[in-house]
Design an enzyme around this catalytic site. Structure first.
Site, PDB file in Angstrom:
ATOM      1  N   HIS A 121       0.830  -1.204   0.000  1.00 45.38           N
ATOM      2  CA  HIS A 121       0.000   0.000   0.000  1.00 45.38           C
ATOM      3  C   HIS A 121       0.867   1.259   0.000  1.00 45.38           C
ATOM      4  CE1 HIS A 121      -3.773   2.215   1.274  1.00 45.38           C
ATOM      5  NE2 HIS A 121      -2.843   3.086   1.622  1.00 45.38           N
ATOM      6  N   GLU A 122       1.806   1.334   0.945  1.00 50.30           N
ATOM      7  CA  GLU A 122       2.663   2.525   1.038  1.00 50.30           C
ATOM      8  C   GLU A 122       3.612   2.621  -0.148  1.00 50.30           C
ATOM      9  OE1 GLU A 122       1.724   4.623   3.079  1.00 50.30           O
ATOM     10  OE2 GLU A 122       0.510   3.313   4.333  1.00 50.30           O
TER      11      GLU A 122
ATOM     12  N   HIS B  64       1.718   4.346  -2.918  1.00 51.63           N
ATOM     13  CA  HIS B  64       1.706   5.810  -2.788  1.00 51.63           C
ATOM     14  C   HIS B  64       3.025   6.400  -3.285  1.00 51.63           C
ATOM     15  CE1 HIS B  64      -2.051   6.312  -0.708  1.00 51.63           C
ATOM     16  NE2 HIS B  64      -1.699   5.598   0.339  1.00 51.63           N
TER      17      HIS B  64
ATOM     18  N   ASP C 274      -7.313   7.996   2.880  1.00 49.88           N
ATOM     19  CA  ASP C 274      -6.903   8.465   1.550  1.00 49.88           C
ATOM     20  C   ASP C 274      -8.126   8.895   0.741  1.00 49.88           C
ATOM     21  OD1 ASP C 274      -4.259   7.741   2.129  1.00 49.88           O
ATOM     22  OD2 ASP C 274      -4.558   5.709   1.372  1.00 49.88           O
TER      23      ASP C 274
END
Length: 317
Positions: free
Chosen positions: A142-143, A146, A220
């Site tokens: 996930h990170e 980003h 988000d």
């Protein structure tokens, strides 16, 4: 003191008594009109957040009271602390001094200041929180999503660092800072923010499938929805609605609300498609970055760039 007492005191001064009454508030719009009429609090002075020059001066003041490492780059620190108030900067130096003393260091180093800034911006580390390996893997991808979308999106802010260490209410985070203080963001920059915000959910969908996405993207999506609504309703960035300003878009109804919701949905959907495209095109870099986060937990921008370039990190775990 009641409002009436204050008004009586203000009206009791004569013009030649050379008394200046100063007040401060974070909510000037809520002040009683009787307070701000001519002859009372009639001069309004806005005190904005410190710009880079002000932050530099404030940091020099507080850092002058502690013993700093000889290689301390205060200008770089001032650039990275955008959005912090004078009180935040004082707290930053204090927290850094505490961190340095706990380490037994003679000096306050840039590392101490970075740890203090992370604590102020993201909250304290929650290393006591035990996460299953599967949860860690989802957070890492996930990170990494980003971060990768940010690196390959024109107009996106510079990455400061990425981490999968839980802080505050977040299980992981990618922090950013702009290249310089911005007085007004462009449509390109706002679209880039939307794309980066969707990068985490897009990564989960690509790696784990639609049925295995998590609730980790809720903040988000909340931020992206708010920004998209502002772009449509307040900044005149919708071709369908044109350059109009809507004071309270949530209170609209009928056809207008339908169009607003449709435009917001379109902006976010298009950002999701762009994020998907970037992550699929740079799948190998995405995999490498997620694995590095699982291994090292926290990566700064230089380390992220090395991993994207296919290099191995030299630092120890």
């Amino acid at each position: 003191m009641t409002l009436n007492q204050l008004l009586v005191e203000l009206d009791g001064y004569k013009e030649n008594e050379e008394v200046i009454v100063i007040g401060a508030t974070n909510f000037p719009e809520s002040l009683d009109k009787a307070l701000v009429r001519p002859g009372r609090f009639d001069l309004k002075i806005n005190v904005p957040m410190p710009d880079i020059k002000a932050r530099l001066d404030i940091l020099k003041l507080y850092l002058g009271k502690v013993k700093c490492a000889p290689d301390m780059d205060v200008e770089s620190l001032a650039r990275s602390t955008l959005g912090l108030t004078g009180a935040d900067l004082a707290n930053l130096v204090n927290q850094a001094a505490i961190h340095g003393s706990v380490r037994g260091s003679e000096y306050v180093t840039r590392h101490d200041l970075e740890m203090a800034e992370d604590r102020i911006r993201m909250g304290p580390e929650r290393r006591s929180l035990e996460l299953r390996d599967k949860n860690k893997e989802v957070i890492a991808y996930h990170e990494a999503g980003h971060a990768l979308v940010s690196l390959y999106t024109e107009g996106a802010m510079d990455i400061r660092k990425a981490t999968i260490i839980p802080r505050g209410s977040a299980l992981g985070m990618v922090s950013f800072f702009p290249e310089r203080d911005e007085l007004g963001y462009t449509k390109k920059q706002m679209l880039a923010q939307l794309d980066v915000a969707m990068g985490g959910r897009a990564a989960e969908e690509i790696i784990f499938g639609n049925r295995e996405v998590t609730a980790g993207a809720s903040s988000d999506m909340k931020g992206a929805t708010g920004l998209a609504m502002d772009m449509v309703a307040r900044y005149g960035m919708s071709e369908k609605l044109g350059p109009i300003y809507i004071e309270n878009p949530t209170k609209t109804g009928g056809e207008l609300r339908k169009v607003l919701d449709g435009e917001v949905s379109r902006l976010i959907h298009e950002s999701m498609l762009r994020a998907h495209s970037i992550l699929k095109e740079h799948s190998k870099e995405h995999q490498n970055l997620a694995r590095a986060l699982l291994q090292y937990e926290t990566l700064d921008v230089a380390e992220i760039q090395e991993i994207i370039q296919g290099k191995k990190l030299k630092r120890e775990l």
